[in-house]
Design an enzyme around this catalytic site. Structure first.
Site, mmCIF file in Angstrom:
data_model
loop_
_atom_site.group_PDB
_atom_site.id
_atom_site.type_symbol
_atom_site.label_atom_id
_atom_site.label_comp_id
_atom_site.label_asym_id
_atom_site.label_seq_id
_atom_site.Cartn_x
_atom_site.Cartn_y
_atom_site.Cartn_z
ATOM 1 N N ASP A 1 0.825 -1.214 0.231
ATOM 2 C CA ASP A 1 -0.079 0.006 0.020
ATOM 3 C C ASP A 1 0.847 1.242 -0.104
ATOM 4 O O ASP A 1 1.371 1.862 1.015
ATOM 5 C CB ASP A 1 -0.894 -0.118 1.303
ATOM 6 N N GLU B 1 -1.756 -1.450 -4.674
ATOM 7 C CA GLU B 1 -2.969 -0.724 -4.791
ATOM 8 C C GLU B 1 -2.778 0.386 -5.792
ATOM 9 O O GLU B 1 -1.768 1.138 -5.389
ATOM 10 C CB GLU B 1 -3.432 -0.365 -3.395
ATOM 11 N N ASP C 1 -1.913 1.089 7.266
ATOM 12 C CA ASP C 1 -1.382 1.104 5.819
ATOM 13 C C ASP C 1 -0.912 -0.288 5.819
ATOM 14 O O ASP C 1 -0.912 -1.219 4.911
ATOM 15 C CB ASP C 1 0.010 1.899 5.880
#
Length: 179
Positions: free
Chosen positions: A7, A67, A140
């Site tokens: 992420d 992502e 995160d």
């Protein structure tokens, strides 16, 4: 097979490694890379790259999932996030890992069944799926684990057929289309 989910962020980048082999997902490692408090964005990008290369070298993942940035109101923030994603992807590509990208909605839907799930719901499901109730993951890190699990779910349900649109599906499956 070990999957590294990332992420990316311009201040913090989460990573999570899971092993979905045998039908049970196992947590390999997970953490958040806290970036130096500097206005020098290229330095932060190098930190992301270097830290992820170290993670890849230490754990030897087989696949990499990241992502994709969502569209926001601030173009500068989007540029920084896109650059962070690129730094993460380059770390994987320079270690010859295949790279997959997922939208936040795809990740949430894969892990919780709801593409609009909250961060709290995602975190709860991560702890449940990985049998890690005694651990609390930073947002995160939880997101990175969700990305890795999403990729594992995609691989588990991939029947090998991929279509670029309705026309390619019809061309490949004429017997399934009625007029």
């Amino acid at each position: 097979m070990i999957i590294l989910g990332v992420d990316p962020g311009s201040r913090a980048t989460g990573y999570g490694l899971v092993d979905p082999s045998g039908g049970d997902e196992h947590l390999v490692a997970a953490d958040t890379i806290r970036l130096a408090d500097t206005d020098d964005h290229p330095t932060r990008l190098k930190q992301i790259y270097d830290a992820l290369v170290d993670v890849i070298d230490a754990h030897g993942p087989d696949e990499f999932a990241v992502e994709m940035p969502v569209y926001g109101q601030n173009p500068q923030s989007m540029l920084k996030l896109g650059r962070a994603q690129a730094a993460a992807m380059m770390a994987a590509l320079n270690r010859d890992l295949p790279v997959a990208q997922y939208t936040p909605k795809e990740v949430k839907k894969s892990v919780t069944g709801n593409g609009n799930a909250s961060k709290k719901q995602v975190g709860f499901m991560i702890e449940s799926i990985l049998s890690a109730r005694e651990q609390t993951f930073a947002h995160d890190t939880a997101d990175a684990l969700a990305i890795a699990l999403c990729h594992g779910n995609r691989d588990a349900h991939d029947d090998g057929d991929s279509y670029t649109g309705w026309a390619s599906f019809v061309d490949a499956n004429p017997d399934r289309v009625s007029e």
